[in-house]
Design a protein around this motif. Structure first.
Motif, PDB file in Angstrom:
ATOM      1  N   LYS A 170       0.774  -1.289   0.054  1.00  0.00           N
ATOM      2  CA  LYS A 170       0.087   0.180   0.014  1.00  0.00           C
ATOM      3  C   LYS A 170       0.747   1.242   0.080  1.00  0.00           C
ATOM      4  CE  LYS A 170      -4.119  -2.219   2.441  1.00  0.00           C
ATOM      5  NZ  LYS A 170      -4.945  -2.067   3.539  1.00  0.00           N
ATOM      6  N   VAL A 171       2.183   1.151   0.474  1.00  0.00           N
ATOM      7  CA  VAL A 171       2.820   2.601   0.722  1.00  0.00           C
ATOM      8  C   VAL A 171       3.039   2.848  -0.623  1.00  0.00           C
ATOM      9  CG1 VAL A 171       5.098   1.344   0.863  1.00  0.00           C
ATOM     10  CG2 VAL A 171       4.802   3.662   1.910  1.00  0.00           C
ATOM     11  N   GLU A 172       3.195   4.265  -0.928  1.00  0.00           N
ATOM     12  CA  GLU A 172       3.273   5.063  -2.262  1.00  0.00           C
ATOM     13  C   GLU A 172       4.752   4.764  -2.700  1.00  0.00           C
ATOM     14  OE1 GLU A 172       2.526   9.040  -4.815  1.00  0.00           O
ATOM     15  OE2 GLU A 172       1.524   8.627  -2.904  1.00  0.00           O
ATOM     16  N   THR A 173       5.688   5.357  -1.753  1.00  0.00           N
ATOM     17  CA  THR A 173       7.065   5.208  -2.055  1.00  0.00           C
ATOM     18  C   THR A 173       7.469   4.074  -1.065  1.00  0.00           C
ATOM     19  OG1 THR A 173       6.974   7.295  -2.615  1.00  0.00           O
ATOM     20  CG2 THR A 173       9.147   6.623  -1.782  1.00  0.00           C
ATOM     21  N   PHE A 174       8.328   3.117  -1.477  1.00  0.00           N
ATOM     22  CA  PHE A 174       8.784   2.112  -0.702  1.00  0.00           C
ATOM     23  C   PHE A 174      10.027   2.427  -0.023  1.00  0.00           C
ATOM     24  CE2 PHE A 174      10.781  -2.304  -0.071  1.00  0.00           C
ATOM     25  CZ  PHE A 174       9.688  -2.919   0.274  1.00  0.00           C
ATOM     26  N   PRO A 175      10.029   2.658   1.364  1.00  0.00           N
ATOM     27  CA  PRO A 175      11.063   3.367   2.174  1.00  0.00           C
ATOM     28  C   PRO A 175      11.918   2.087   2.621  1.00  0.00           C
ATOM     29  CG  PRO A 175       9.220   3.109   3.536  1.00  0.00           C
ATOM     30  CD  PRO A 175       8.783   2.431   2.162  1.00  0.00           C
ATOM     31  N   VAL A 176      13.203   1.886   1.668  1.00  0.00           N
ATOM     32  CA  VAL A 176      13.895   0.686   2.023  1.00  0.00           C
ATOM     33  C   VAL A 176      14.644   1.048   3.422  1.00  0.00           C
ATOM     34  CG1 VAL A 176      16.054  -0.504   1.371  1.00  0.00           C
ATOM     35  CG2 VAL A 176      14.180   0.163  -0.171  1.00  0.00           C
ATOM     36  N   GLY A 177      15.333   2.023   3.487  1.00  0.00           N
ATOM     37  CA  GLY A 177      15.950   2.385   4.964  1.00  0.00           C
ATOM     38  C   GLY A 177      15.073   2.372   6.047  1.00  0.00           C
ATOM     39  N   PHE A 178      13.985   3.006   5.922  1.00  0.00           N
ATOM     40  CA  PHE A 178      13.051   2.903   6.961  1.00  0.00           C
ATOM     41  C   PHE A 178      12.655   1.731   7.334  1.00  0.00           C
ATOM     42  CE2 PHE A 178       8.517   2.867   8.179  1.00  0.00           C
ATOM     43  CZ  PHE A 178       8.504   3.870   9.054  1.00  0.00           C
ATOM     44  N   ILE A 179      12.383   0.791   6.330  1.00  0.00           N
ATOM     45  CA  ILE A 179      12.107  -0.539   6.682  1.00  0.00           C
ATOM     46  C   ILE A 179      13.008  -1.308   7.513  1.00  0.00           C
ATOM     47  CG2 ILE A 179      11.675  -2.819   5.406  1.00  0.00           C
ATOM     48  CD1 ILE A 179      10.190  -1.011   3.302  1.00  0.00           C
ATOM     49  N   VAL A 180      13.985  -1.249   6.931  1.00  0.00           N
ATOM     50  CA  VAL A 180      15.480  -2.003   7.735  1.00  0.00           C
ATOM     51  C   VAL A 180      15.646  -1.316   9.138  1.00  0.00           C
ATOM     52  CG1 VAL A 180      17.771  -2.629   7.813  1.00  0.00           C
ATOM     53  CG2 VAL A 180      16.583  -2.562   5.562  1.00  0.00           C
ATOM     54  N   ASN A 181      15.390  -0.084   9.256  1.00  0.00           N
ATOM     55  CA  ASN A 181      15.253   0.516  10.595  1.00  0.00           C
ATOM     56  C   ASN A 181      14.474   0.267  11.597  1.00  0.00           C
ATOM     57  OD1 ASN A 181      16.886   2.351  12.397  1.00  0.00           O
ATOM     58  ND2 ASN A 181      15.118   3.796  12.261  1.00  0.00           N
ATOM     59  N   GLY A 182      13.019  -0.155  10.868  1.00  0.00           N
ATOM     60  CA  GLY A 182      11.930  -0.742  11.547  1.00  0.00           C
ATOM     61  C   GLY A 182      12.085  -1.948  12.186  1.00  0.00           C
ATOM     62  N   GLY A 183      13.117  -2.703  11.555  1.00  0.00           N
ATOM     63  CA  GLY A 183      13.225  -4.310  11.860  1.00  0.00           C
ATOM     64  C   GLY A 183      14.336  -4.315  12.639  1.00  0.00           C
ATOM     65  N   THR A 184      14.910  -3.258  13.321  1.00  0.00           N
ATOM     66  CA  THR A 184      16.042  -3.530  14.262  1.00  0.00           C
ATOM     67  C   THR A 184      15.399  -2.877  15.506  1.00  0.00           C
ATOM     68  OG1 THR A 184      16.967  -1.301  13.791  1.00  0.00           O
ATOM     69  CG2 THR A 184      17.851  -3.202  12.382  1.00  0.00           C
ATOM     70  N   THR A 185      16.343  -3.262  16.638  1.00  0.00           N
ATOM     71  CA  THR A 185      16.021  -2.467  17.982  1.00  0.00           C
ATOM     72  C   THR A 185      16.827  -1.382  18.183  1.00  0.00           C
ATOM     73  OG1 THR A 185      17.359  -4.255  19.140  1.00  0.00           O
ATOM     74  CG2 THR A 185      14.804  -4.795  18.941  1.00  0.00           C
ATOM     75  N   ARG A 186      17.854  -1.220  17.446  1.00  0.00           N
ATOM     76  CA  ARG A 186      18.627  -0.103  17.719  1.00  0.00           C
ATOM     77  C   ARG A 186      18.395   0.873  16.522  1.00  0.00           C
ATOM     78  NH1 ARG A 186      23.381   0.840  14.421  1.00  0.00           N
ATOM     79  NH2 ARG A 186      23.730  -0.859  13.194  1.00  0.00           N
ATOM     80  N   ASP A 187      18.458   2.329  16.445  1.00  0.00           N
ATOM     81  CA  ASP A 187      18.391   3.135  15.747  1.00  0.00           C
ATOM     82  C   ASP A 187      19.569   2.891  14.730  1.00  0.00           C
ATOM     83  OD1 ASP A 187      15.745   3.938  16.293  1.00  0.00           O
ATOM     84  OD2 ASP A 187      16.790   5.557  17.858  1.00  0.00           O
ATOM     85  N   LEU A 188      19.372   2.675  13.455  1.00  0.00           N
ATOM     86  CA  LEU A 188      20.416   2.951  12.578  1.00  0.00           C
ATOM     87  C   LEU A 188      20.818   4.271  12.187  1.00  0.00           C
ATOM     88  CD1 LEU A 188      19.237   0.477   9.497  1.00  0.00           C
ATOM     89  CD2 LEU A 188      20.689  -0.127  11.745  1.00  0.00           C
ATOM     90  N   THR A 189      22.131   4.580  12.078  1.00  0.00           N
ATOM     91  CA  THR A 189      22.534   5.830  11.619  1.00  0.00           C
ATOM     92  C   THR A 189      22.079   6.433  10.226  1.00  0.00           C
ATOM     93  OG1 THR A 189      24.504   5.572  10.564  1.00  0.00           O
ATOM     94  CG2 THR A 189      24.662   5.467  13.177  1.00  0.00           C
ATOM     95  N   SER A 190      22.341   7.568  10.273  1.00  0.00           N
ATOM     96  CA  SER A 190      21.764   8.319   8.896  1.00  0.00           C
ATOM     97  C   SER A 190      22.667   7.606   7.744  1.00  0.00           C
ATOM     98  CB  SER A 190      21.758   9.688   8.814  1.00  0.00           C
ATOM     99  OG  SER A 190      23.281  10.046   9.078  1.00  0.00           O
ATOM    100  N   SER A 191      23.922   7.379   8.060  1.00  0.00           N
ATOM    101  CA  SER A 191      24.862   6.777   6.766  1.00  0.00           C
ATOM    102  C   SER A 191      24.417   5.279   6.442  1.00  0.00           C
ATOM    103  CB  SER A 191      26.253   6.786   7.213  1.00  0.00           C
ATOM    104  OG  SER A 191      26.580   6.109   8.420  1.00  0.00           O
TER     105      SER A 191
END
Length: 301
Positions: A170-191
């Motif tokens: 359903k998501v219009e733009t597939f947010p790859v970095g957001f998805i991976v970050n959402g699948g971790t318990t720590r916050d990924l860095t911007s890099s």
């Protein structure tokens, strides 16, 4: 089949990924199209390989913290990018991606490299595809480490997977970095987030990532149910060492280790692990712990 290739410069600014690229040319069995598959290959060429297989929507960058320690322990480490991901080629149409095509691509790559004595670590779609490779070529595999994955045969799904499937379609733009970050318990860095987004210059490069969730055979009507049932018949006789290391914070695969422990002979009486505090992408949350599990598994023979 139209095939896209991410420009090399898209990966130029990625930190902590110093690995020389290796490529294998494949021919798609259906269309005859040429495809180039990228993989990391580090360590002694004559050592038995450790094969690290990623899933959705990541790439071999996921294993950047595994390669150095495993090579330092004397092992050859190989981490491919699935077709549609990372530095590998990306068919441009969603219809070009099927479960069986993915298995075929990776089977052709595995046999082209003639890998033997393999220690497999697989997670997410790396397991759905990697375990099919084990079933197709059991003689090539010495041991398995199975993490946050499954080999479904059309008998249902978790609430976590249902939510992921709905979001992905359903998501219009597939947010790859957001998805991976959402699948971790720590916050990924911007890099780190940027590194996960690097393979996909625009939405046209994401058709494989979009399609993957729909290919999981969660109902009897899904394609590949019969093939996965056949694969389970092979795994039910696989008596080489198998350990599981699932995470306690992964809503998608929680409890998924039990079927492997119960049904695969090589998993009996093994030191299975629940990674505490790990999310779906436990490679990001607990790389040192997972590397230690792999090395311990190898060292026990």
């Amino acid at each position: 089949m139209q095939v896209l290739r991410t420009p090399d410069e898209a990966f130029a600014g990625i930190a902590d990924y110093p690995f020389a690229p290796h490529y294998c040319d494949l021919t798609d069995r259906v269309s005859g199209a040429a495809l180039r598959l990228h993989y990391i290959d580090e360590g002694p060429a004559d050592a038995a390989p450790i094969l690290l297989m990623h899933g959705e929507p990541s790439w071999s960058y996921l294993y950047r913290n595994f390669v150095g320690p495993l090579v330092a322990a004397g092992h050859r480490v190989i981490a491919p990018d699935l077709i549609g991901f990372g530095k590998s080629d990306k068919p441009a149409s969603r219809d070009d991606y099927t479960y069986e095509r993915h298995v075929g691509w990776m089977s052709d790559w595995l046999t082209a490299l003639d890998l033997k004595g393999i220690t497999l670590f697989c997670q997410d779609w790396g397991g759905l595809i990697g375990l099919r490779l084990v079933a197709a070529f059991p003689e090539r595999f010495a041991r398995l480490v199975i993490a946050n994955t499954g080999l479904p045969i059309g008998t249902g799904w978790s609430e976590g997977f249902a939510a992921w499937l709905a979001f992905s379609q359903k998501v219009e733009t597939f947010p790859v970095g957001f998805i991976v970050n959402g699948g971790t318990t720590r916050d990924l860095t911007s890099s780190e987030i940027a590194a996960y987004e690097a393979p996909f210059p625009n939405e046209g490069f994401k058709e494989g990532a979009r399609q993957f969730p729909t290919l999981v055979p969660i109902t009897p009507e899904h394609a590949s149910v019969a093939e996965n049932i056949a694969a389970w018949q092979v795994l039910a006789g696989f008596d080489k060492p198998v350990v599981t290391c699932f995470s306690d914070k992964d809503a998608v695969t929680h409890g998924g280790e039990r079927i492997f422990i119960e049904r695969v002979p090589g998993a009996k009486h093994q030191p299975h692990t629940i990674v505490k505090g790990g999310g779906h992408f436990l490679q990001e949350d607990a790389p040192d712990e997972v590397v230690a599990i792999i090395l311990d598994h190898i060292n026990r023979g």
